[in-house]
Motif scaffolding. Structure first.
Motif, PDB file in Angstrom:
ATOM      1  N   LEU A  14      43.823  -2.787  48.114  1.00 18.94           N
ATOM      2  CA  LEU A  14      43.751  -3.801  47.067  1.00 18.94           C
ATOM      3  C   LEU A  14      43.114  -3.253  45.798  1.00 18.94           C
ATOM      4  CD1 LEU A  14      42.669  -6.981  49.079  1.00 18.94           C
ATOM      5  CD2 LEU A  14      44.942  -6.413  48.205  1.00 18.94           C
ATOM      6  N   THR A  21      51.251  -7.464  48.670  1.00 17.38           N
ATOM      7  CA  THR A  21      51.697  -8.516  49.580  1.00 17.38           C
ATOM      8  C   THR A  21      51.208  -8.241  50.999  1.00 17.38           C
ATOM      9  OG1 THR A  21      53.766  -7.377  50.117  1.00 17.38           O
ATOM     10  CG2 THR A  21      53.780  -8.849  48.194  1.00 17.38           C
ATOM     11  N   TYR A  37      46.865 -11.904  57.212  1.00 13.34           N
ATOM     12  CA  TYR A  37      46.371 -13.180  56.687  1.00 13.34           C
ATOM     13  C   TYR A  37      44.971 -13.476  57.225  1.00 13.34           C
ATOM     14  CZ  TYR A  37      51.276 -14.054  55.430  1.00 13.34           C
ATOM     15  OH  TYR A  37      52.532 -13.961  54.915  1.00 13.34           O
ATOM     16  N   VAL A  40      42.386 -11.010  55.631  1.00 12.98           N
ATOM     17  CA  VAL A  40      42.074 -11.342  54.241  1.00 12.98           C
ATOM     18  C   VAL A  40      41.182 -12.579  54.183  1.00 12.98           C
ATOM     19  CG1 VAL A  40      43.064 -12.140  52.056  1.00 12.98           C
ATOM     20  CG2 VAL A  40      44.119 -10.233  53.281  1.00 12.98           C
ATOM     21  N   ARG A  41      41.469 -13.561  55.022  1.00 13.51           N
ATOM     22  CA  ARG A  41      40.625 -14.758  55.060  1.00 13.51           C
ATOM     23  C   ARG A  41      39.187 -14.401  55.401  1.00 13.51           C
ATOM     24  NH1 ARG A  41      41.677 -17.987  60.173  1.00 13.51           N
ATOM     25  NH2 ARG A  41      40.380 -16.249  60.873  1.00 13.51           N
ATOM     26  N   CYS A  44      37.445 -12.688  52.531  1.00 10.74           N
ATOM     27  CA  CYS A  44      37.043 -13.654  51.512  1.00 10.74           C
ATOM     28  C   CYS A  44      35.775 -14.398  51.939  1.00 10.74           C
ATOM     29  CB  CYS A  44      38.167 -14.652  51.265  1.00 10.74           C
ATOM     30  SG  CYS A  44      39.622 -13.952  50.451  1.00 10.74           S
ATOM     31  N   ILE A  50      38.644 -11.465  46.707  1.00  8.08           N
ATOM     32  CA  ILE A  50      40.106 -11.380  46.798  1.00  8.08           C
ATOM     33  C   ILE A  50      40.697 -12.689  46.304  1.00  8.08           C
ATOM     34  CG2 ILE A  50      42.076 -11.122  48.353  1.00  8.08           C
ATOM     35  CD1 ILE A  50      40.290  -9.477  50.199  1.00  8.08           C
ATOM     36  N   GLU A  51      41.741 -12.585  45.512  1.00  8.90           N
ATOM     37  CA  GLU A  51      42.418 -13.752  44.954  1.00  8.90           C
ATOM     38  C   GLU A  51      43.893 -13.672  45.308  1.00  8.90           C
ATOM     39  OE1 GLU A  51      43.021 -14.320  40.540  1.00  8.90           O
ATOM     40  OE2 GLU A  51      41.337 -15.684  40.892  1.00  8.90           O
ATOM     41  N   GLY A  52      44.503 -14.807  45.674  1.00  5.91           N
ATOM     42  CA  GLY A  52      45.920 -14.828  46.003  1.00  5.91           C
ATOM     43  C   GLY A  52      46.192 -15.765  47.148  1.00  5.91           C
ATOM     44  N   GLU A  53      47.428 -15.691  47.663  1.00 10.49           N
ATOM     45  CA  GLU A  53      47.798 -16.556  48.764  1.00 10.49           C
ATOM     46  C   GLU A  53      48.955 -15.944  49.536  1.00 10.49           C
ATOM     47  OE1 GLU A  53      49.970 -20.193  47.635  1.00 10.49           O
ATOM     48  OE2 GLU A  53      49.616 -19.566  45.565  1.00 10.49           O
ATOM     49  N   TYR A  58      48.016 -10.502  46.956  1.00 12.41           N
ATOM     50  CA  TYR A  58      46.573 -10.526  46.778  1.00 12.41           C
ATOM     51  C   TYR A  58      46.151  -9.500  45.734  1.00 12.41           C
ATOM     52  CZ  TYR A  58      46.895 -12.898  51.310  1.00 12.41           C
ATOM     53  OH  TYR A  58      47.216 -13.751  52.332  1.00 12.41           O
TER      54      TYR A  58
END
Length: 227
Positions: A14, A21, A37, A40-41, A44, A50-53, A58
């Motif tokens: 990142l 992605t 997923y 990343v959760r 955070c 980290i920003e995104g969805e 991200y």
């Protein structure tokens, strides 16, 4: 790969990219997108910015503080070129490791240094060494005897049981230096002439006269005993 190592790798990727992605990360780290997923959760929740969805990608909101790399521009250019050559001319596992190293280097380079670096690249070309490279590398590490089925320079088929000692790259051609049980001597084998390779359960312990260092001393240059 341990989960802690995977989380570290996610942050490194990142840091070196604008938008990443979950699918791209999953392919590089050889896990499912669902695992990415979840990772990343958790990152955070631990405070990593980290920003995104999911489904979009991200990014890191800002650079993380790291100690500066103590390399000058020429050293960094050499490291980057070396990593690209590994990615282009070795096996997939080493290629992924080289890509990870490049991401770490890019992520901490100041923009002015990146803009001023000489554009050196090592493009990959189709080769015939890929099938033999990874099993030979593993056999060298574990000191396992391998059985080679290959074509000699005159085109004749041959079979040898050898003790793999080292791999050498000569620009599009890889060669294996090994102790040959048939010849009872060091020999070299071009990887592009190996048709089939079998890694045996038998291991070996070379004597002082059978080591890679002994072969290099005897050859002077590794090309001298090409079989």
């Amino acid at each position: 790969m341990r989960r802690a190592d995977r989380l570290f790798q996610i942050v490194q990727f990142l840091r070196g990219r604008r938008l990443t992605t979950a699918r791209w990360l999953a392919e590089r780290l050889e896990v499912s997108e669902r695992t990415i997923y979840r990772d990343v959760r958790d990152l955070c929740l631990s405070g990593v910015p980290i920003e995104g969805e999911a489904g979009v990608g991200y990014v890191l909101r800002h650079k993380l503080d790291l100690p500066p790399l103590m390399f000058d521009r020429e050293e960094l250019a050499a490291l980057r070129l070396g990593a690209e050559m590994v990615a282009a001319w070795s096996d997939p596992q080493l290629a992924r490791a080289a890509e990870s190293a490049l991401a770490k280097i890019r992520s901490v380079l100041p923009a002015e240094i990146q803009r001023g670096m000489t554009p050196l690249h090592a493009p990959a070309f189709p080769g015939q060494h890929e099938a033999a490279f990874a099993p030979l590398r593993g056999a060298i590490d574990k000191r396992q005897v391998v059985r080679l089925y290959y074509r000699k320079p005159d085109g004749q088929a041959d079979q040898r049981d050898v003790w793999p000692l080292g791999l050498f790259f000569w620009g599009k051609v890889w060669t294996l230096i090994a102790w040959c049980e048939l010849r009872n001597a060091h020999r070299q084998f071009r990887l592009d002439r190996i048709e089939t390779i079998g890694v045996l359960l038998q291991t070996f312990t070379p004597s002082r006269e059978q080591t890679l260092q002994a072969a290099l001393r005897a050859y002077g240059a590794p090309r001298d005993a090409l079989d």
